[in-house]
Design a protein around this motif. Structure first.
Motif, PDB file in Angstrom:
ATOM      1  N   THR A  94       1.989  -0.551   0.572  1.00 18.09           N
ATOM      2  CA  THR A  94       1.543   0.192   1.535  1.00 18.09           C
ATOM      3  C   THR A  94       0.224   0.927   1.252  1.00 18.09           C
ATOM      4  OG1 THR A  94       2.575   2.331   1.148  1.00 18.09           O
ATOM      5  CG2 THR A  94       3.942   0.612   2.475  1.00 18.09           C
ATOM      6  N   ILE A  95      -0.643   1.222   2.487  1.00 16.20           N
ATOM      7  CA  ILE A  95      -1.756   2.114   2.233  1.00 16.20           C
ATOM      8  C   ILE A  95      -1.499   3.461   1.414  1.00 16.20           C
ATOM      9  CG2 ILE A  95      -1.679   3.204   4.608  1.00 16.20           C
ATOM     10  CD1 ILE A  95      -4.781   2.693   4.990  1.00 16.20           C
ATOM     11  N   GLU A  96      -0.459   3.870   1.841  1.00 15.56           N
ATOM     12  CA  GLU A  96      -0.234   5.209   1.022  1.00 15.56           C
ATOM     13  C   GLU A  96       0.015   5.060  -0.353  1.00 15.56           C
ATOM     14  OE1 GLU A  96       2.272   9.263   1.622  1.00 15.56           O
ATOM     15  OE2 GLU A  96       2.318   7.765   3.089  1.00 15.56           O
ATOM     16  N   ASP A  97       0.789   4.118  -0.844  1.00 16.13           N
ATOM     17  CA  ASP A  97       1.301   4.071  -2.163  1.00 16.13           C
ATOM     18  C   ASP A  97       0.175   3.632  -2.945  1.00 16.13           C
ATOM     19  OD1 ASP A  97       3.918   4.743  -1.781  1.00 16.13           O
ATOM     20  OD2 ASP A  97       4.592   2.648  -1.177  1.00 16.13           O
ATOM     21  N   VAL A  98      -0.671   2.576  -2.344  1.00  9.91           N
ATOM     22  CA  VAL A  98      -1.884   1.868  -3.263  1.00  9.91           C
ATOM     23  C   VAL A  98      -2.715   3.159  -3.314  1.00  9.91           C
ATOM     24  CG1 VAL A  98      -3.552   0.131  -3.404  1.00  9.91           C
ATOM     25  CG2 VAL A  98      -1.099  -0.422  -2.713  1.00  9.91           C
ATOM     26  N   SER A  99      -3.140   3.805  -2.349  1.00 13.72           N
ATOM     27  CA  SER A  99      -4.138   4.834  -2.305  1.00 13.72           C
ATOM     28  C   SER A  99      -3.607   5.852  -3.249  1.00 13.72           C
ATOM     29  CB  SER A  99      -4.251   5.478  -1.042  1.00 13.72           C
ATOM     30  OG  SER A  99      -4.789   4.523   0.078  1.00 13.72           O
ATOM     31  N   LYS A 100      -2.566   6.238  -3.414  1.00 12.32           N
ATOM     32  CA  LYS A 100      -2.185   7.387  -4.504  1.00 12.32           C
ATOM     33  C   LYS A 100      -2.293   6.817  -5.852  1.00 12.32           C
ATOM     34  CE  LYS A 100       1.860   9.207  -2.060  1.00 12.32           C
ATOM     35  NZ  LYS A 100       3.105   9.187  -1.926  1.00 12.32           N
ATOM     36  N   ASN A 101      -2.397   5.614  -6.056  1.00 14.43           N
ATOM     37  CA  ASN A 101      -2.411   4.990  -7.685  1.00 14.43           C
ATOM     38  C   ASN A 101      -3.584   3.889  -7.678  1.00 14.43           C
ATOM     39  OD1 ASN A 101       0.160   6.079  -8.485  1.00 14.43           O
ATOM     40  ND2 ASN A 101       0.851   4.863  -6.687  1.00 14.43           N
ATOM     41  N   ILE A 102      -4.569   4.069  -6.941  1.00 16.23           N
ATOM     42  CA  ILE A 102      -5.745   3.473  -6.892  1.00 16.23           C
ATOM     43  C   ILE A 102      -6.471   2.807  -8.232  1.00 16.23           C
ATOM     44  CG2 ILE A 102      -7.801   4.853  -6.582  1.00 16.23           C
ATOM     45  CD1 ILE A 102      -7.288   1.439  -4.600  1.00 16.23           C
ATOM     46  N   GLU A 103      -6.228   3.891  -9.516  1.00 20.76           N
ATOM     47  CA  GLU A 103      -6.793   3.666 -10.549  1.00 20.76           C
ATOM     48  C   GLU A 103      -6.034   2.786 -11.255  1.00 20.76           C
ATOM     49  OE1 GLU A 103      -5.763   6.742  -9.633  1.00 20.76           O
ATOM     50  OE2 GLU A 103      -7.458   7.588  -8.868  1.00 20.76           O
ATOM     51  N   THR A 104      -4.711   2.488 -11.199  1.00 20.25           N
ATOM     52  CA  THR A 104      -3.851   1.523 -11.726  1.00 20.25           C
ATOM     53  C   THR A 104      -4.357   0.133 -11.479  1.00 20.25           C
ATOM     54  OG1 THR A 104      -2.220   1.641 -10.091  1.00 20.25           O
ATOM     55  CG2 THR A 104      -1.805   3.064 -11.840  1.00 20.25           C
ATOM     56  N   TYR A 105      -4.847  -0.153 -10.529  1.00 19.30           N
ATOM     57  CA  TYR A 105      -5.622  -1.377 -10.063  1.00 19.30           C
ATOM     58  C   TYR A 105      -6.901  -1.632 -10.738  1.00 19.30           C
ATOM     59  CZ  TYR A 105      -1.486  -1.201  -6.924  1.00 19.30           C
ATOM     60  OH  TYR A 105      -0.315  -1.127  -6.782  1.00 19.30           O
ATOM     61  N   ILE A 130      -3.247   9.804   4.716  1.00 17.83           N
ATOM     62  CA  ILE A 130      -4.117   8.609   4.313  1.00 17.83           C
ATOM     63  C   ILE A 130      -5.498   8.824   4.382  1.00 17.83           C
ATOM     64  CG2 ILE A 130      -4.501   6.274   5.218  1.00 17.83           C
ATOM     65  CD1 ILE A 130      -1.582   6.178   5.903  1.00 17.83           C
ATOM     66  N   SER A 131      -6.107   9.590   5.444  1.00 18.45           N
ATOM     67  CA  SER A 131      -7.336  10.058   5.339  1.00 18.45           C
ATOM     68  C   SER A 131      -7.988  10.782   4.529  1.00 18.45           C
ATOM     69  CB  SER A 131      -7.666  10.569   6.605  1.00 18.45           C
ATOM     70  OG  SER A 131      -7.668   9.844   7.673  1.00 18.45           O
ATOM     71  N   HIS A 132      -7.218  11.615   3.817  1.00 15.10           N
ATOM     72  CA  HIS A 132      -7.461  12.404   2.773  1.00 15.10           C
ATOM     73  C   HIS A 132      -7.446  11.720   1.319  1.00 15.10           C
ATOM     74  CE1 HIS A 132      -5.906  16.220   0.016  1.00 15.10           C
ATOM     75  NE2 HIS A 132      -7.391  15.790  -0.342  1.00 15.10           N
ATOM     76  N   LEU A 133      -6.444  10.604   1.299  1.00 12.04           N
ATOM     77  CA  LEU A 133      -6.348   9.772  -0.109  1.00 12.04           C
ATOM     78  C   LEU A 133      -7.755   8.981  -0.022  1.00 12.04           C
ATOM     79  CD1 LEU A 133      -2.396   9.016   0.061  1.00 12.04           C
ATOM     80  CD2 LEU A 133      -3.956  10.028  -1.766  1.00 12.04           C
TER      81      LEU A 133
END
Length: 191
Positions: A94-105, A130-133
């Motif tokens: 999801t947009i929220e889960d991936v945005s929270k952990n973007i560095e892991t990608y 989501i906008s904040h992330l």
């Protein structure tokens, strides 16, 4: 025509898909027009569907760039994984889960985030989060574009976290839609 039929079939079989048709060439052209003068080394796309915008963005990604395509639909993920480009990483999430952990990608300061997810399906709190992330994940002067939107529901959270918002209305789409964009110019994150 087969691509149009396949998109419709997937969209009708999954109520979480926010569109019944892929983005028209006019929507794609408008999105590309917003980034025409940008250097793109890191792109993240949320809700790429069958990849109609993805393929065009890959043409504009730098040769050593990275592209992360994130979707929740298994049928779309299967289509996206057939795109033969070593710079493309396809992820289920999801947009929220991936945005929270973007560095892991392997992404740190993203030049461009694009999304066609149906933000009207999310709560006001989720849209703000989501906008904040996304603002946090973007490089200075990085751009956030949402497209294939049937309402302007994201303008409020985008103004809060980015400041200025640009809105384009594209009537030549099934259904007519909005393209909303912001540039990451804020020095301080709004809490």
């Amino acid at each position: 025509m087969q691509d149009v039929f396949n998109f419709l079939k997937v969209a009708l079989s999954n109520p979480s898909v926010g569109a019944v048709a892929r983005s028209s060439r006019y929507v794609v052209k408008a999105v590309l027009g917003l980034i025409s003068d940008r250097t793109l080394n890191q792109i993240v796309e949320y809700g790429p569907g069958d990849g109609v915008v993805t393929l065009e963005l890959l043409k504009r990604l730098s040769p050593k760039g990275k592209f992360l395509a994130v979707d929740t639909n298994p049928d779309f993920l299967k289509i996206l994984r057939k795109i033969n480009d070593s710079r493309l990483q396809v992820v289920e999430g999801t947009i929220e889960d991936v945005s929270k952990n973007i560095e892991t990608y392997g992404f740190n300061k993203v030049d461009l985030v694009v999304s066609s997810i149906p933000f009207s399906y999310l709560s006001e709190i989720e849209r703000e989060k989501i906008s904040h992330l996304i603002q946090k994940n973007l490089a200075p002067n990085g751009m956030f574009i949402i497209f294939h939107q049937y309402s302007l529901i994201m303008t409020k959270p985008m103004r809060k976290f980015f400041g200025q918002v640009e809105i384009i209305f594209e009537p030549r789409n099934f259904f007519p839609c909005f393209i909303v964009s912001s540039v990451n110019n804020k020095k301080e994150l709004v809490q």
